[in-house]
Design a protein around this motif. Structure first.
Motif, PDB file in Angstrom:
ATOM      1  N   ALA A  48       0.795  -1.095  13.418  1.00 48.32           N
ATOM      2  CA  ALA A  48       1.145  -2.202  12.524  1.00 48.32           C
ATOM      3  C   ALA A  48       2.119  -3.111  13.271  1.00 48.32           C
ATOM      4  N   PRO A  49       1.769  -4.382  13.466  1.00 50.76           N
ATOM      5  CA  PRO A  49       2.704  -5.310  14.103  1.00 50.76           C
ATOM      6  C   PRO A  49       3.948  -5.515  13.231  1.00 50.76           C
ATOM      7  N   ALA A  50       5.061  -5.822  13.856  1.00 48.71           N
ATOM      8  CA  ALA A  50       6.328  -6.004  13.149  1.00 48.71           C
ATOM      9  C   ALA A  50       6.207  -7.053  12.052  1.00 48.71           C
ATOM     10  N   GLY A  51       6.520  -6.656  10.812  1.00 45.62           N
ATOM     11  CA  GLY A  51       6.533  -7.561   9.672  1.00 45.62           C
ATOM     12  C   GLY A  51       5.183  -7.974   9.139  1.00 45.62           C
ATOM     13  N   GLU A  52       4.097  -7.553   9.771  1.00 46.74           N
ATOM     14  CA  GLU A  52       2.756  -7.957   9.339  1.00 46.74           C
ATOM     15  C   GLU A  52       2.265  -7.084   8.191  1.00 46.74           C
ATOM     16  N   LEU A  53       1.572  -7.703   7.250  1.00 44.23           N
ATOM     17  CA  LEU A  53       0.965  -6.980   6.141  1.00 44.23           C
ATOM     18  C   LEU A  53      -0.297  -6.291   6.645  1.00 44.23           C
ATOM     19  N   ILE A  54      -0.420  -4.994   6.384  1.00 41.06           N
ATOM     20  CA  ILE A  54      -1.645  -4.274   6.737  1.00 41.06           C
ATOM     21  C   ILE A  54      -2.274  -3.742   5.454  1.00 41.06           C
ATOM     22  N   MET A  55      -3.579  -3.451   5.517  1.00 45.28           N
ATOM     23  CA  MET A  55      -4.306  -2.944   4.365  1.00 45.28           C
ATOM     24  C   MET A  55      -4.997  -1.645   4.768  1.00 45.28           C
ATOM     25  N   ILE A  56      -4.846  -0.628   3.929  1.00 43.27           N
ATOM     26  CA  ILE A  56      -5.539   0.643   4.123  1.00 43.27           C
ATOM     27  C   ILE A  56      -6.409   0.851   2.896  1.00 43.27           C
ATOM     28  N   ASP A  57      -7.721   0.946   3.119  1.00 40.30           N
ATOM     29  CA  ASP A  57      -8.680   1.126   2.033  1.00 40.30           C
ATOM     30  C   ASP A  57      -9.002   2.612   1.912  1.00 40.30           C
ATOM     31  N   VAL A  58      -8.636   3.205   0.788  1.00 44.40           N
ATOM     32  CA  VAL A  58      -8.833   4.633   0.543  1.00 44.40           C
ATOM     33  C   VAL A  58     -10.051   4.807  -0.370  1.00 44.40           C
ATOM     34  N   PRO A  59     -10.985   5.691   0.000  1.00 49.59           N
ATOM     35  CA  PRO A  59     -12.170   5.919  -0.839  1.00 49.59           C
ATOM     36  C   PRO A  59     -11.813   6.495  -2.209  1.00 49.59           C
ATOM     37  N   GLU A  60     -12.682   6.279  -3.167  1.00 47.26           N
ATOM     38  CA  GLU A  60     -12.517   6.825  -4.519  1.00 47.26           C
ATOM     39  C   GLU A  60     -12.399   8.347  -4.457  1.00 47.26           C
ATOM     40  N   GLY A  61     -11.553   8.901  -5.302  1.00 46.73           N
ATOM     41  CA  GLY A  61     -11.419  10.349  -5.410  1.00 46.73           C
ATOM     42  C   GLY A  61     -10.493  10.980  -4.383  1.00 46.73           C
ATOM     43  N   ILE A  62      -9.893  10.181  -3.514  1.00 48.93           N
ATOM     44  CA  ILE A  62      -8.982  10.714  -2.497  1.00 48.93           C
ATOM     45  C   ILE A  62      -7.545  10.455  -2.935  1.00 48.93           C
ATOM     46  N   TYR A  63      -6.803  11.534  -3.150  1.00 50.72           N
ATOM     47  CA  TYR A  63      -5.411  11.455  -3.570  1.00 50.72           C
ATOM     48  C   TYR A  63      -4.560  12.340  -2.667  1.00 50.72           C
ATOM     49  N   GLY A  64      -3.257  12.138  -2.683  1.00 46.35           N
ATOM     50  CA  GLY A  64      -2.345  12.995  -1.926  1.00 46.35           C
ATOM     51  C   GLY A  64      -2.106  12.552  -0.500  1.00 46.35           C
ATOM     52  N   LEU A  65      -2.390  11.286  -0.182  1.00 40.40           N
ATOM     53  CA  LEU A  65      -2.129  10.774   1.161  1.00 40.40           C
ATOM     54  C   LEU A  65      -0.911   9.860   1.151  1.00 40.40           C
ATOM     55  N   THR A  66      -0.160   9.900   2.229  1.00 41.51           N
ATOM     56  CA  THR A  66       0.978   9.011   2.432  1.00 41.51           C
ATOM     57  C   THR A  66       0.795   8.322   3.772  1.00 41.51           C
ATOM     58  N   ALA A  67       1.083   7.030   3.823  1.00 41.12           N
ATOM     59  CA  ALA A  67       1.054   6.285   5.086  1.00 41.12           C
ATOM     60  C   ALA A  67       2.492   6.122   5.559  1.00 41.12           C
ATOM     61  N   GLN A  68       2.712   6.391   6.835  1.00 32.12           N
ATOM     62  CA  GLN A  68       4.024   6.175   7.447  1.00 32.12           C
ATOM     63  C   GLN A  68       3.855   5.167   8.565  1.00 32.12           C
ATOM     64  N   VAL A  69       4.681   4.126   8.560  1.00 35.14           N
ATOM     65  CA  VAL A  69       4.674   3.122   9.628  1.00 35.14           C
ATOM     66  C   VAL A  69       5.967   3.287  10.407  1.00 35.14           C
ATOM     67  N   GLY A  70       5.836   3.559  11.698  1.00 36.09           N
ATOM     68  CA  GLY A  70       6.989   3.791  12.562  1.00 36.09           C
ATOM     69  C   GLY A  70       7.428   5.238  12.498  1.00 36.09           C
TER      70      GLY A  70
END
Length: 79
Positions: free
Chosen positions: A3-25
Motif C-alpha cells: 500500500a503506497p503511503a496515504g493511498e486508499l486501497i480496496m480489498i474485495d472479500v468473497p461472500e461468506g468469508i469472515y474472521g480476516l484482518t488486514a494489516q498495513v505496515g
C-alpha cells in the motif's frame, strides 16, 4: 501487496468469508517509549477487520499488506 503511503486501497472479500484482518505496515518504534515528546510516531501500522464485499483502508505511512486470519479457513481465498 504493498500500500503506497496515504493511498486508499480496496480489498474485495468473497461472500461468506469472515474472521480476516488486514494489516498495513509492520513497524513499531519502541526506542522512543518514555520520551515525553517523541520526534516520530511510535506506531506506524494499522489493522482493520475485513467483511464480505469491498473494504477500503489506508495508512499514512503505507507498507506491506498482511492478511491475518482469526483461525484457519481450511481453504485458499482469492482477495
Amino acid at each position: 501487496m504493498y500500500a503506497p503511503a496515504g493511498e486508499l486501497i480496496m480489498i474485495d472479500v468473497p461472500e461468506g468469508i469472515y474472521g480476516l484482518t488486514a494489516q498495513v505496515g509492520a513497524h513499531v518504534n519502541t526506542s522512543a517509549e518514555g520520551i515525553p515528546v517523541p520526534q516520530r510516531d511510535l506506531t506506524i501500522f494499522s489493522r482493520n477487520l475485513l467483511f464480505p464485499g469491498k473494504n477500503y483502508l489506508r495508512n499514512l505511512y503505507g507498507g506491506l499488506v498482511y492478511i491475518l486470519p482469526a483461525a484457519p479457513l481450511g481453504r485458499q481465498v482469492e482477495l
